[in-house]
Structures are given as C-alpha cells and as structure tokens.
Design an enzyme around this catalytic site. Structure first.
Site, PDB file in Angstrom:
ATOM      1  N   LYS A   1      68.434  21.042  68.973  1.00  0.00           N
ATOM      2  CA  LYS A   1      67.120  20.866  68.355  1.00  0.00           C
ATOM      3  C   LYS A   1      66.520  22.259  68.205  1.00  0.00           C
ATOM      4  O   LYS A   1      65.425  22.569  68.708  1.00  0.00           O
ATOM      5  CB  LYS A   1      66.266  19.930  69.232  1.00  0.00           C
ATOM      6  CG  LYS A   1      64.952  19.506  68.613  1.00  0.00           C
ATOM      7  CD  LYS A   1      65.086  18.540  67.447  1.00  0.00           C
ATOM      8  CE  LYS A   1      63.717  18.263  66.837  1.00  0.00           C
ATOM      9  NZ  LYS A   1      63.799  17.489  65.576  1.00  0.00           N
TER      10      LYS A   1
ATOM     11  N   ASP B   1      68.287  14.815  65.678  1.00  0.00           N
ATOM     12  CA  ASP B   1      67.756  13.645  64.963  1.00  0.00           C
ATOM     13  C   ASP B   1      68.642  13.319  63.763  1.00  0.00           C
ATOM     14  O   ASP B   1      68.980  12.163  63.498  1.00  0.00           O
ATOM     15  CB  ASP B   1      66.284  13.848  64.559  1.00  0.00           C
ATOM     16  CG  ASP B   1      65.994  15.200  63.930  1.00  0.00           C
ATOM     17  OD1 ASP B   1      66.897  16.070  63.889  1.00  0.00           O
ATOM     18  OD2 ASP B   1      64.856  15.398  63.457  1.00  0.00           O
TER      19      ASP B   1
END
Ligand code: IPM
Ligand code: MG
Length: 363
Positions: free
Chosen positions: A191, A223
C-alpha cells in the site's frame, strides 16, 4: 531415512486432520521405505486448558528437536474472551516467531476436478488457477508495537506496522526463488500510496529483483490486488506480501481453489524445522463430526516431504493421490457439487492412502 515429526493437533478439527496427515506420512513411509517418529505436543486452546498457556515450553523443545512440525489448527469460541497473550492464536504466533519462520508459502491451485466448486465463472477461472502467495510471517503489524492508552478522544488502542529492509529483502528472495521454478513472475503487493512501511518494502523488493534477472517483477496496491484476484486470477504466479495483507489475500485466493479446505501451507525459516499447517483453521462448528476436509492437511504433509525432507517424488505421489481421489468424484461437504460422491474425513483419507499404495514407490 528416519524422520522425527512434531505434531501439534490443536483445537477444533485440528486433531482429525492431523490424524489424516499422520496416516499419509505413515503410508509414504511404508511404500517408500522411510521411518517416521511422531512426537505429539500441545498448543492453542487445549494447551491453555491443560497447562495454562497456549505455547508450553515443552512444545517448543519438541519442535526444535524435530525435522519438521505439523500443526492442525488452534483457536475456538471457548477461548475468545481471553486477553491478548493468553489467546490460542498468540501461541501460534509465538511458535512461528520462536522458530524463525518468516516465509509462509500458500499455494492456491484449482484442481481440474474441482472447477465446479470455484465460485468464479468458467471463462474467468478457465483452465489453471495456480497462484502461490508468499506471506511475510515474522514481522509487520502482527509483531509491532501495540498498546492501549488515553488519547484526545478518550480510550484508544494501536498496533504498528514496521518493516526493515532486511525483512523485505529476505522474503522477496524466497518469492523470486519460487518463481524461478514456476512461471517466473512475482507480484509484490503493498500500500505504497499511503504507507511509509510499504514504500520501503517496495524499494527493497525492487532492489532484490536484480539478483533474479529471469523473473519479471510487478507491484500492485493491495486494494487492487484483492479485486484482480477475482477479476483475472490467471494474471498471477507468485504474490509476495506483508504478514497482514498475506493473511487476507490468502483467504481470498483459497476460495478460488474451491474451498479453504483444500489449502495447504508451509512456514519456513533459514534453518529447520519448517512448520506445515492447513490454512483453514479450527472450524469448531464442524469439529469431531467426521465432515472436515482432510485434503489441506494431506497436501501440507506433501509440502513437508518436499520442502523440509527433500523427498520430491514422495511429495509428488501424495499430490497425485489427492488428484486421483478428486477425479474419482469423492467430495467432502465443503467441495461437494452436483454428481459428487459425499464422503467424510476418514473415508477421504482412506481413499488417499489407497491411491498412494496403488502409485507404488520404489523410486
Ligand atoms: C492464518 C490465521 C492466523 C494468522 C491466526 C489464527 C493467528 O488466520 O494462519 O492465516 O492470522 O496468521
Ligand atoms: Mg488467516
């Protein structure tokens, strides 16, 4: 050869699936001429009940004196209200940490015979979902600084994600080496658009890539990776990621293989023993009913033969036996589809043993 294997049956379905793995190793011993000595030890909820701690010292000693460790599963609702360090899960985390097991390998493979159990449309699953998640297992938010305190909004609690360059590099090397033997592609998941720890991680993984010129490296935000796994899983070969992201993505990818009841895992460090456990956990709601799928445990035993004992042909024989039993149409409840023949834990295991015998040995 003679091997000493520590077995930690644990809680819930752990004991039943451990029994299945032990039977498979014993069969491999008979067919291929090896001797296995199994030493049982306690960890998890049952260890809390008996010894007041989720990881008794003796268990660690037994593991350290073994060539490899097999663990069924730990945890259950009975122990859910205990404080952090006393929970069954903390015993497992301490075991991983104490044995220096920093690399968790979780293959997610959709067997041809199970394609109807895969929740994705056939045109997406297609032939061959074959993903291997390499999860960092000894660092990150699982082991970072944590606590409770009073902040500006009153009571608060915190956990910290921290990674050193060294930790990221060593797990990246595990992933690259694995990819060299597979389809030569590594996707590092992080991330880095938000987290400092991810930016260092990405930089470290990229730096390591130079040592493996034959392997292609890509980076993906977590994600997006969660989405891509169901949108187009065939784009992945090896995924390398942090402890927490790997925990989440490996459950997601397990369902692509039809059921989490199919997923084995290996946890490795720089020296023995490695630890082998099915990914599915203790599943207390189905414990002791002879319905749990033993194949994840049996495939974990195959990984043990392959990675800790250097017995590739024996490992391949176990893999083939599982494939053959699935091809016969035998199904535990979690992978049952129309036309499948429903069997229990013990019967599924018996059929695998039969196939191993039929497969011969002698190599
Ligand atoms: C896993 C499990 C464990 C983890 C739990 C039981 C501590 O979910 O092996 O994936 O989070 O690592
Ligand atoms: Mg998990």
């Amino acid at each position: 050869m003679k091997y000493t294997i520590a077995t930690i049956p644990g809680d819930g379905v752990g004991p039943e699936v451990t029994a299945a793995a032990v039977k498979v190793l014993e069969k491999v011993g008979t067919v291929y001429g090896h001797e296995f000595a199994f030493v049982a030890a306690a960890a998890g909820g049952c260890a809390i009940d008996e010894f007041g701690t989720p990881l008794p010292d003796r268990t660690l000693e037994v593991c350290r004196a073994s060539d490899a460790v097999f663990l069924g599963a730990v945890g259950g609702p009975r122990w859910d209200r205990l404080e952090g360090d006393l929970r069954p899960e903390s015993g497992l985390l301490k075991l991983r940490k104490s044995l220096g097991l920093y690399a968790n390998i979780r293959p997610s493979f959709l067997h041809e015979a199970l394609k109807d159990a895969c929740p994705l449309k056939p045109e997406i699953a297609g032939p061959g979902i074959d993903i291997c998640i390499v999860r960092e297992l000894a660092g990150g938010i699982y082991f970072g600084e944590r606590g409770r305190r009073v902040g500006p909004m009153g009571e608060e609690a915190f956990d910290t994600e921290c990674y050193s360059r060294t930790e990221a590099e060593r797990i990246a090397r595990v992933a690259f080496r694995l990819a060299e033997k597979r389809r030569k592609k590594v996707t590092s998941v992080d991330k880095a658009n938000v987290l400092q720890s991810s930016r260092l991680w990405r930089d470290a993984v990229a730096g390591t890539a130079a040592e493996f010129p034959g392997v292609e490296l890509g980076h993906m935000y977590v994600d997006n990776a969660a989405m891509q796994l169901i949108r187009d899983p065939r784009q992945f070969d090896v995924i390398v990621t942090t402890n927490m992201f790997g925990d989440i993505l490996s459950d997601e990818s397990s369902t692509l293989a039809g059921s989490i009841g199919m997923l084995p895992s290996a946890s490795l460090g720089d020296s023995p023993p490695g630890l082998y456990e099915p990914v599915h956990g203790s599943a207390p709601e189905i414990a002791a009913r002879d319905v749990a799928n033993p194949l994840a445990a049996i495939l974990s035993a195959a990984m043990m033969l392959r990675y800790s004992l250097g017995r590739e042909s024996e490992a391949a024989a176990v893999d083939r036996a599982v494939e053959a039993v699935l091809a016969r149409g035998s199904r535990t409840a979690d992978i049952q589809t129309p036309g499948g023949r429903l069997v229990g834990t013990r019967e599924m295991t018996r059929q695998v043993l039969e196939e191993i015998s039929a497969g011969g040995g002698g190599s």
